[in-house]
Design a protein around this motif. Structure first.
Motif, short mmCIF file in Angstrom:
data_model
loop_
_atom_site.label_atom_id
_atom_site.label_comp_id
_atom_site.label_asym_id
_atom_site.label_seq_id
_atom_site.Cartn_x
_atom_site.Cartn_y
_atom_site.Cartn_z
N VAL A 91 43.87 34.13 51.58
CA VAL A 91 45.29 34.34 51.92
C VAL A 91 45.41 34.81 53.36
CG1 VAL A 91 47.30 35.78 51.45
CG2 VAL A 91 46.08 34.70 49.55
N ALA B 32 48.05 30.49 48.37
CA ALA B 32 48.61 31.79 47.97
C ALA B 32 48.91 31.82 46.47
CB ALA B 32 49.87 32.09 48.77
N GLU B 33 49.40 30.70 45.94
CA GLU B 33 49.69 30.64 44.51
C GLU B 33 48.42 30.81 43.68
OE1 GLU B 33 52.97 28.64 46.68
OE2 GLU B 33 50.78 28.57 46.78
N ALA C 242 45.76 32.43 44.63
CA ALA C 242 45.36 33.83 44.75
C ALA C 242 46.16 34.71 43.80
CB ALA C 242 45.53 34.29 46.20
N ARG C 243 47.46 34.48 43.72
CA ARG C 243 48.29 35.27 42.81
C ARG C 243 47.86 35.06 41.36
NH1 ARG C 243 52.45 33.94 46.58
NH2 ARG C 243 53.10 32.13 45.35
N GLU C 244 47.56 33.82 41.00
CA GLU C 244 47.12 33.53 39.63
C GLU C 244 45.78 34.20 39.33
OE1 GLU C 244 47.10 31.87 35.76
OE2 GLU C 244 48.68 32.31 37.22
N HIS C 245 44.89 34.20 40.30
CA HIS C 245 43.61 34.86 40.13
C HIS C 245 43.81 36.35 39.85
CE1 HIS C 245 39.40 35.95 40.77
NE2 HIS C 245 39.82 36.88 41.60
N LYS C 246 44.64 36.99 40.65
CA LYS C 246 44.88 38.42 40.47
C LYS C 246 45.61 38.70 39.16
CE LYS C 246 42.83 39.56 44.22
NZ LYS C 246 41.49 40.19 44.12
N ARG C 247 46.48 37.80 38.75
CA ARG C 247 47.18 37.98 37.47
C ARG C 247 46.17 37.93 36.32
NH1 ARG C 247 48.68 35.38 33.27
NH2 ARG C 247 47.86 33.39 34.00
N GLN D 128 47.78 46.77 36.01
CA GLN D 128 48.08 46.35 37.37
C GLN D 128 47.74 47.45 38.37
OE1 GLN D 128 52.15 45.18 36.72
NE2 GLN D 128 51.62 43.03 36.45
N ASP E 28 41.13 46.12 43.94
CA ASP E 28 41.28 45.38 45.20
C ASP E 28 41.06 46.28 46.41
OD1 ASP E 28 41.71 42.86 44.17
OD2 ASP E 28 43.88 43.07 44.08
#
Length: 200
Positions: free
Chosen positions: A114, A125-126, A128-133, A155, A162
């Protein structure tokens, strides 16, 4: 890992994974990936029409690989037996310490990606967000089912993970150990804060 016997597409992807993660996406040119994977340009572009396509595939591959390791590392420390108790969060520093000690550790591929190409590679970016979710969902699985604050606590723990990753990436075993200790203290505080209050 010996990739010489793999099909061309897999050789390209494994090579790109190692180079992108070690040296960065922008610093790794397509010609280098082609040479290191032992394929021709024609073969490369038949499988990956552009570098952006390769970056997206790299992120998908990295996600599957890292999540499999994460779940396994938790399992090896008894996550299944300890799940359902907020204290199971204290397995996370042990898991991170294992990763930080890996000689090829270069931080989180998704945070790095990112920062490098999040705004220029569609879908980065999408992913990366899915990975973190999904990471937060695995962490939530350690916590008591049905707790109203389960996902919020997961979270918060994921954010601590992170932060520890970024600190460990800044360099050296001493800083990595410090990051693990910081994460442990943070999670201990979260466990205490999440405990049901009792009245006397």
């Amino acid at each position: 890992m010996d990739i010489s016997g793999l099909p061309a597409r897999e050789r390209i992807l494994h090579t790109a994974h190692d180079l992108f993660y070690a040296d960065g996406i922008r610093a790794t040119g397509i010609d280098r990936v082609i040479a290191a994977s032992g394929v021709t340009k024609v073969t490369f572009y038949r499988h990956f029409p552009s570098k952006d396509d390769l970056v997206r595939e790299f992120l998908d591959h990295r996600h599957a690989r890292w999540m499999a390791w994460f779940v396994d590392a938790l399992g090896r420390r008894g996550a299944h037996e300890r799940a359902g108790n907020a204290g199971a969060l204290l397995l996370l520093p042990e898991v991170m310490a294992e990763w930080f000690a890996d000689p090829v550790f270069r931080g989180c591929a998704f945070i790095n990606s990112v920062a490098e190409v999040g705004g220029s590679v569609q879908g980065a970016a999408e992913r990366a967000r899915e990975h973190k979710r999904e990471m937060a969902e695995v962490i939530a699985g350690l916590l008591p089912a049905g707790a109203a604050s389960r996902m919020a606590l997961a979270q918060a723990a994921a954010l601590g993970v992170d932060g520890a990753i970024v600190k460990a990436q800044m360099g050296g075993p001493a800083l990595a150990r410090e990051a693990v200790d910081d994460l442990r203290r943070l999670l201990e505080a979260l466990v205490v804060a999440s405990a049901p209050s009792t009245t006397r």
